[in-house]
Design a protein around this motif. Structure first.
Motif, PDB file in Angstrom:
ATOM      1  N   GLU A   1      46.228  41.425  43.092  1.00 41.09           N
ATOM      2  CA  GLU A   1      46.850  41.284  41.768  1.00 41.09           C
ATOM      3  C   GLU A   1      48.353  41.029  41.856  1.00 41.09           C
ATOM      4  OE1 GLU A   1      45.451  44.453  42.794  1.00 41.09           O
ATOM      5  OE2 GLU A   1      43.529  43.464  42.511  1.00 41.09           O
ATOM      6  N   GLU A   2      48.989  41.469  42.937  1.00 42.80           N
ATOM      7  CA  GLU A   2      50.431  41.282  43.111  1.00 42.80           C
ATOM      8  C   GLU A   2      50.765  40.031  43.915  1.00 42.80           C
ATOM      9  OE1 GLU A   2      51.721  44.927  44.877  1.00 42.80           O
ATOM     10  OE2 GLU A   2      51.170  46.120  43.134  1.00 42.80           O
ATOM     11  N   GLY A   3      49.734  39.250  44.276  1.00 42.84           N
ATOM     12  CA  GLY A   3      49.949  38.009  45.003  1.00 42.84           C
ATOM     13  C   GLY A   3      50.010  38.152  46.512  1.00 42.84           C
ATOM     14  N   PHE A   4      49.666  39.330  47.030  1.00 50.24           N
ATOM     15  CA  PHE A   4      49.690  39.554  48.470  1.00 50.24           C
ATOM     16  C   PHE A   4      48.319  39.283  49.085  1.00 50.24           C
ATOM     17  CE2 PHE A   4      53.258  42.098  47.027  1.00 50.24           C
ATOM     18  CZ  PHE A   4      54.231  41.793  47.980  1.00 50.24           C
ATOM     19  N   PRO A   5      48.293  38.781  50.335  1.00 44.70           N
ATOM     20  CA  PRO A   5      47.012  38.588  51.006  1.00 44.70           C
ATOM     21  C   PRO A   5      46.404  39.928  51.409  1.00 44.70           C
ATOM     22  CG  PRO A   5      48.831  37.968  52.451  1.00 44.70           C
ATOM     23  CD  PRO A   5      49.423  38.326  51.131  1.00 44.70           C
TER      24      PRO A   5
ATOM     25  N   ALA B   1      36.142  41.227  43.170  1.00 45.25           N
ATOM     26  CA  ALA B   1      37.033  41.226  42.002  1.00 45.25           C
ATOM     27  C   ALA B   1      38.217  40.290  42.237  1.00 45.25           C
ATOM     28  CB  ALA B   1      37.512  42.648  41.701  1.00 45.25           C
ATOM     29  N   GLN B   2      38.768  40.307  43.437  1.00 43.39           N
ATOM     30  CA  GLN B   2      39.917  39.442  43.731  1.00 43.39           C
ATOM     31  C   GLN B   2      39.524  37.968  43.736  1.00 43.39           C
ATOM     32  OE1 GLN B   2      41.304  41.243  47.391  1.00 43.39           O
ATOM     33  NE2 GLN B   2      42.602  42.696  46.284  1.00 43.39           N
ATOM     34  N   TYR B   3      38.380  37.621  44.319  1.00 44.25           N
ATOM     35  CA  TYR B   3      37.945  36.219  44.338  1.00 44.25           C
ATOM     36  C   TYR B   3      37.619  35.718  42.934  1.00 44.25           C
ATOM     37  CZ  TYR B   3      37.626  36.455  49.433  1.00 44.25           C
ATOM     38  OH  TYR B   3      37.902  36.597  50.768  1.00 44.25           O
ATOM     39  N   ARG B   4      37.137  36.600  42.071  1.00 43.63           N
ATOM     40  CA  ARG B   4      36.860  36.178  40.689  1.00 43.63           C
ATOM     41  C   ARG B   4      38.147  35.836  39.952  1.00 43.63           C
ATOM     42  NH1 ARG B   4      31.914  40.343  39.577  1.00 43.63           N
ATOM     43  NH2 ARG B   4      30.265  38.835  40.060  1.00 43.63           N
ATOM     44  N   LYS B   5      39.233  36.524  40.271  1.00 38.85           N
ATOM     45  CA  LYS B   5      40.525  36.245  39.633  1.00 38.85           C
ATOM     46  C   LYS B   5      41.234  35.060  40.270  1.00 38.85           C
ATOM     47  CE  LYS B   5      41.581  40.799  37.851  1.00 38.85           C
ATOM     48  NZ  LYS B   5      42.437  41.976  37.920  1.00 38.85           N
ATOM     49  N   ASP B   6      41.103  34.936  41.582  1.00 36.59           N
ATOM     50  CA  ASP B   6      41.793  33.869  42.311  1.00 36.59           C
ATOM     51  C   ASP B   6      40.899  33.471  43.494  1.00 36.59           C
ATOM     52  OD1 ASP B   6      43.430  32.190  43.801  1.00 36.59           O
ATOM     53  OD2 ASP B   6      45.194  33.473  43.618  1.00 36.59           O
TER      54      ASP B   6
END
Length: 138
Positions: free
Chosen positions: A25-29, A58-63
């Motif tokens: 969510e903060e743009g970090f890998p 959840a992260q892949y669904r957002k980005d």
């Protein structure tokens, strides 16, 4: 590298661990060790199994931006593939990679709502071997 698909495919097929990365969510890998892909189509498409409830899903669904990495520690070689990750929950995709013994992770079987498929599609790669790196398009 003369035949990238053959050289890299052989490296991948011999590994017992794959590393997958997503963006938080903060743009970090965020990187995680996974079981190797269940199916590989050349060096472009890879299918992994995971829990629908996982942070990675959840992260892949957002980005959907993603990276996968395979490392051959014996010869100090590795390959990073960049691309996108899709979360698949349809019956056909789930049945495609289901294996005996998966009920250990997904007790309700192939229809378990906490079982899903990650399909990675590579667009670019970077291969490291013999103290040199080489970029390539897929």
């Amino acid at each position: 590298m003369r035949d990238a698909e053959k050289t890299i495919g052989n490296l991948i097929d011999k590994q017992s661990v794959a590393f997958i990365s997503s963006i938080d969510e903060e743009g970090f890998p965020n990187t995680k060790a996974m079981l190797p892909p269940r199916i590989r189509e050349g060096i472009k498409i890879f299918y992994f199994t995971t829990n629908t409830s996982s942070r990675r899903v959840a992260q892949y669904r957002k980005d959907p931006k993603a990276c996968i990495y395979f490392c051959d520690k014996r010869f100090f070689r590795g390959v990073m593939l960049k691309g996108t990750m899709e979360v698949l929950e349809d019956a056909q995709s789930k049945e495609l990679i289901w294996q005996d013994g998966d009920t250990m992770y997904y007790p309700e079987g192939v229809t378990d709502p906490d079982y899903c498929v990650l399909r990675f599609t590579a667009t670019q790669g970077r291969f490291y071997s013999h103290f040199k790196s080489e970029d390539f398009d897929i």
